[in-house]
Design a protein around this motif. Sequence first.
Motif, PDB file in Angstrom:
ATOM      1  N   SER A  87      -2.500 -14.211 -13.933  1.00 26.63           N
ATOM      2  CA  SER A  87      -3.230 -13.747 -12.733  1.00 26.63           C
ATOM      3  C   SER A  87      -4.296 -14.813 -12.090  1.00 26.63           C
ATOM      4  CB  SER A  87      -4.182 -12.333 -12.963  1.00 26.63           C
ATOM      5  OG  SER A  87      -4.837 -11.891 -11.951  1.00 26.63           O
TER       6      SER A  87
ATOM      7  N   ILE B 226       5.113 -11.854  -7.521  1.00 29.16           N
ATOM      8  CA  ILE B 226       4.010 -11.292  -7.025  1.00 29.16           C
ATOM      9  C   ILE B 226       3.603  -9.951  -7.159  1.00 29.16           C
ATOM     10  CG2 ILE B 226       2.078 -11.881  -5.582  1.00 29.16           C
ATOM     11  CD1 ILE B 226       2.854 -14.589  -6.435  1.00 29.16           C
TER      12      ILE B 226
ATOM     13  N   ASP C 109       0.274  -7.692  -6.076  1.00 27.81           N
ATOM     14  CA  ASP C 109      -0.955  -8.045  -5.436  1.00 27.81           C
ATOM     15  C   ASP C 109      -1.509  -6.559  -5.336  1.00 27.81           C
ATOM     16  OD1 ASP C 109       0.416  -6.829  -3.383  1.00 27.81           O
ATOM     17  OD2 ASP C 109       0.351  -8.499  -1.990  1.00 27.81           O
TER      18      ASP C 109
ATOM     19  N   LEU D 171      -9.363 -11.623  -2.956  1.00 27.61           N
ATOM     20  CA  LEU D 171      -8.064 -11.343  -3.210  1.00 27.61           C
ATOM     21  C   LEU D 171      -7.651 -11.676  -4.742  1.00 27.61           C
ATOM     22  CD1 LEU D 171      -6.409 -12.484  -0.014  1.00 27.61           C
ATOM     23  CD2 LEU D 171      -6.590  -9.976  -0.627  1.00 27.61           C
ATOM     24  N   GLN D 172      -6.703 -10.878  -5.173  1.00 22.83           N
ATOM     25  CA  GLN D 172      -5.981 -11.285  -6.667  1.00 22.83           C
ATOM     26  C   GLN D 172      -4.574 -11.054  -6.575  1.00 22.83           C
ATOM     27  OE1 GLN D 172      -8.226  -9.439  -9.615  1.00 22.83           O
ATOM     28  NE2 GLN D 172      -7.065 -10.431 -11.666  1.00 22.83           N
ATOM     29  N   VAL D 173      -3.940 -11.932  -7.089  1.00 22.77           N
ATOM     30  CA  VAL D 173      -2.502 -11.602  -7.605  1.00 22.77           C
ATOM     31  C   VAL D 173      -2.268 -11.936  -9.139  1.00 22.77           C
ATOM     32  CG1 VAL D 173      -1.845 -12.633  -5.356  1.00 22.77           C
ATOM     33  CG2 VAL D 173      -1.780 -13.918  -7.107  1.00 22.77           C
TER      34      VAL D 173
ATOM     35  N   SER E   5      -3.268  -6.491   0.100  1.00 21.58           N
ATOM     36  CA  SER E   5      -2.437  -7.579   0.277  1.00 21.58           C
ATOM     37  C   SER E   5      -2.674  -9.059   0.294  1.00 21.58           C
ATOM     38  CB  SER E   5      -1.332  -7.089   1.329  1.00 21.58           C
ATOM     39  OG  SER E   5      -0.297  -8.163   1.333  1.00 21.58           O
ATOM     40  N   ALA E   6      -2.184 -10.216  -0.359  1.00 23.65           N
ATOM     41  CA  ALA E   6      -2.573 -11.293  -0.258  1.00 23.65           C
ATOM     42  C   ALA E   6      -1.339 -11.972   0.414  1.00 23.65           C
ATOM     43  CB  ALA E   6      -2.638 -11.935  -1.587  1.00 23.65           C
TER      44      ALA E   6
END
Length: 342
Positions: free
Chosen positions: A279, A195, A197, A224-226, A202-203
């Motif tokens: 993503s 991951i 992030d 949020l996005q990873v 931070s996720a």
Amino acid sequence: MLHALKQIDPQILQLRSADGAVLVSNHLQGRIFAEIEGELIHNFVPELAAHPSPDEFNNLGGNSLWPAPEGGDFAYNYPTGGNWTVQPGINTIPTHTVKAGPAALEIAKSISLFNRKGHTIELDFSRSVTLIEERDLPDEPGVRRIGYRSVDRLSPRGDFSSQDFLLGAWSLEQLPGAEGIVAFGRCLNGAAECINDDFYGSAEERIVRDGDTFTFQLGGPKRLQVGIRAAAAPVMIGSLDPARGVMVLRTTPSQEGVYFNIADNDQPAGPYSAADMFSIFNGSRELNFHELETIAPMRVNADGSLAASELTSTTLIFRGPAEKLRHILACFGLLLFSREKK
């Protein structure tokens, strides 16, 4: 929603299967949608589609093709270093039909983009969409299904230096809902370090890892996005919406080329500080949608000029009871799990 989509684009292209259809809209900039038994699976905002803004981003939903990177020194979405923007080539210019048949079609357009460095690139934008035959889809009693494969290409028209541009084809598949939905993925090299992030914060508190699998609990108060690192050998991402009874899986193969940082931020560590193949965007309670995204690398010719960036993505969609959808995941060697993060 499906009726509204067809009203807004009466010429929408369709690839029909026994359980539904894949729809491709030239009018809506080449977006791809899917329906199962008359229910539109993708997110769609009919009011905005019917009355688009001439100067702001028309975030209509569906599966859209974008150029990466979004931010950083080579950004297409901060082309003057100012406010986030989406250029007309992506936001407003329609595509046209190149060819259409009962199981496959192709659309295209010519676009011009400029980046944060102040350079302009001319591109051929194309999407080929093929319906996946039912015999090639997992079969579970009581579950309806549809699948398609898209080949997306951003092809430079002329010689453009990789010193002036980064270019990656990037497919954003937008689906309704966030709260109560779990996104997930599988990485052959294990989920421990898969991951990235470094997008909007931070996720980590919403992620659980177990062997080669991770889950990402969507919703909550923050967007949020990873990213899923190419080095982790990711094979699949997806999301399960138990309340709606919808599961979507996406795959793309690893390719030769340069994976780079696509993130929507200043990328302080530079454009090569990340290298993601997938993503997942969590729109939180505020936006109430999520995205499953596939990313192609940049390709460079021997003389340093940009070659076409080509992205092959497969999307499988299932509609039925949540427990039956979980059974289908086992066909792919992926089991969702439920426990507190340690």
